[in-house]
Design an enzyme around this catalytic site. Sequence first.
Site, PDB file in Angstrom:
ATOM      1  CG  HIS A  46     -18.339  -4.983 -57.073  1.00  0.00           C
ATOM      2  ND1 HIS A  46     -18.244  -6.348 -57.250  1.00  0.00           N
ATOM      3  CD2 HIS A  46     -17.647  -4.425 -58.089  1.00  0.00           C
ATOM      4  CE1 HIS A  46     -17.517  -6.593 -58.328  1.00  0.00           C
ATOM      5  NE2 HIS A  46     -17.137  -5.453 -58.853  1.00  0.00           N
ATOM      6  CD  GLU A  49     -19.595  -1.648 -61.023  1.00  0.00           C
ATOM      7  OE1 GLU A  49     -18.993  -2.099 -62.025  1.00  0.00           O
ATOM      8  OE2 GLU A  49     -19.034  -1.433 -59.930  1.00  0.00           O
ATOM      9  CG  HIS A  50     -20.714  -6.994 -61.650  1.00  0.00           C
ATOM     10  ND1 HIS A  50     -19.987  -8.032 -62.188  1.00  0.00           N
ATOM     11  CD2 HIS A  50     -19.791  -6.110 -61.182  1.00  0.00           C
ATOM     12  CE1 HIS A  50     -18.695  -7.786 -62.049  1.00  0.00           C
ATOM     13  NE2 HIS A  50     -18.564  -6.630 -61.426  1.00  0.00           N
ATOM     14  CD  GLU A 126     -14.575  -7.987 -60.098  1.00  0.00           C
ATOM     15  OE1 GLU A 126     -14.195  -6.803 -60.065  1.00  0.00           O
ATOM     16  OE2 GLU A 126     -15.770  -8.307 -60.290  1.00  0.00           O
TER      17      GLU A 126
END
Length: 422
Positions: A46, A49-50, A126
Site C-alpha cells: 500500500h 502504491e502511494h 489514514e
Amino acid sequence: MIDYWKLDSGARLVVEEIPYVRSVAVGIYIRVGSRHEAEPLSGASHFIEHMLFKGTDKRSAREIAESFEGIGGQINAFTSKEHTCVYARTLDEHLDTALDIIFDMVFNSRFAAKDFETEKGVIAEEINMYEDTPDDLIHDVFSQQLWQGHNMGRPILGTMESVSGFERNAVYAYYRSAYQPSNMIIAVAGNVDAGRVRDKVEGYLNRESRKAAELPYSKVTSYTPFIELVAKDTEQVQLCLGVPGISYLDKRRYTQNIMNSILGGGVSSRLFQAIREELGLAYSVYSYPSNYSDTGAYVIHIGTGPGKIPQFFEVLKGELDVFLKQGVSREEVLRTRQLIKSSMLMGMESVMNRMNRLGKSILMYDEVIPVDQVLEQINAVSAERVNGFADEVLDFPRFSLAAIGSAGVLPAVEQEYKKWWK
C-alpha cells in the site's frame, strides 16, 4: 473483440476494442499485496502504491496530476491482499499520453527521501482515520482473527509500528523486485486498435529486463472459531459474524453469489427486510463473501444500538434457522439470477468495468471467461444448489464473532452470542 497475449517480457496483455465509444480505460495489475509481505514490511504494498504518485525523474507529483487533468483524464490506484492496481481513464485521442504517464509512474518512481518520510505521516493519518471508523475497522478485526498468524490476516494499510519503521532502501528494493513485467497484467478497453496498443505496451515493457522475485506465499491451512471483542467509546455496536468461505477458483462461486444476494446482499434480501425494515433493529445489516486464491470468508455485518443486542441476536438466529431449514424458493433464485445478470450486463456499458473484468479474469484465471459462459453458469444455479451450499457453509458451530463497542456493552454481546450460537 478481445485479444490476449503473453508477451516476451513475461507480462500479459489483454485488449478489448469497443469502437462505438470515445474513451479508453487502462489498468496495470501487479501480483503483489499484503499477503506477500514479510512482517517488517507489513503495509509496504500500500505504501508503494502511494509512492507511485510522488514523482519520477521525468515528472514531479504535481506534473503527474496536472498532466492527467490537462487531458481530462482520471488516474487512481488501490491495493488489496493479493494484488495492486494502477488504473486510468481518458479520451481515446489521449491514450498515448496516458500510457506514457502510467508506465513512467509504475516503473520509475523516485522514492525521494523527503517524499518517503512525508508519506509515512500521510499513511499514519489514514490508519488513524480507519481506527476512528468502527464500521470499517470491524472487518479488519474479523479478518485478523480469521487468518490469525497468517499474512492474510494482516491489515492492508499496515500498522503504526510497521509503517513508522519503514526504511527507504528496504521498501524500494521490494518495489523493484515486485514491479516487473513478469508480475503484471495490462488491461485496456475502449476505442483502440489492439495491435497498436500491443506495440506501444511492448515498447515500455521491453525496457525492463529484470525478472520479478519470488514473493512469499503460504497457503491458509487452519481455522479455529473465535470471539474477538474490541472496546471503543462508540454509540453503536459493530458486529461481524462469519465463517471461512471458498476461493475464487471454486466453481460454486456463482451459487455463493446468488445465496448471498438472497440472504443479505441487498435491500430486498431477507436479513435487510427482517432486521432493518420490519423491526428497525439495525441501521446497517448486510452479508458479503470475500474470495481469494486459496481461501475466503463469508461474513454478516451489523451496526446496531446497545439496547437492541438481545432482540437482534434472537432475530438473526431465527432468520438463519429458517434460511437453512426451509431453504430458498425457486422464485427467489429466478429473481436473483435476473438481478445479477442485469447488473453484469449494464456494467458492461462502462469501459472501466470492462477493463477491470479483463484484468481480474487474467489475474485470477489466466483467461477471459466469455460473458455468455458466465451467464450460462448463473442460469444453471438452482434452489437445490443454493440450499446445499448454505448447509455446507453456514455451519453454526464454525461461526465466529468480532465486535467493537463500549466496554460496558461487550459482555452482553458475548453473552447473547453464546446463548444463541454456542
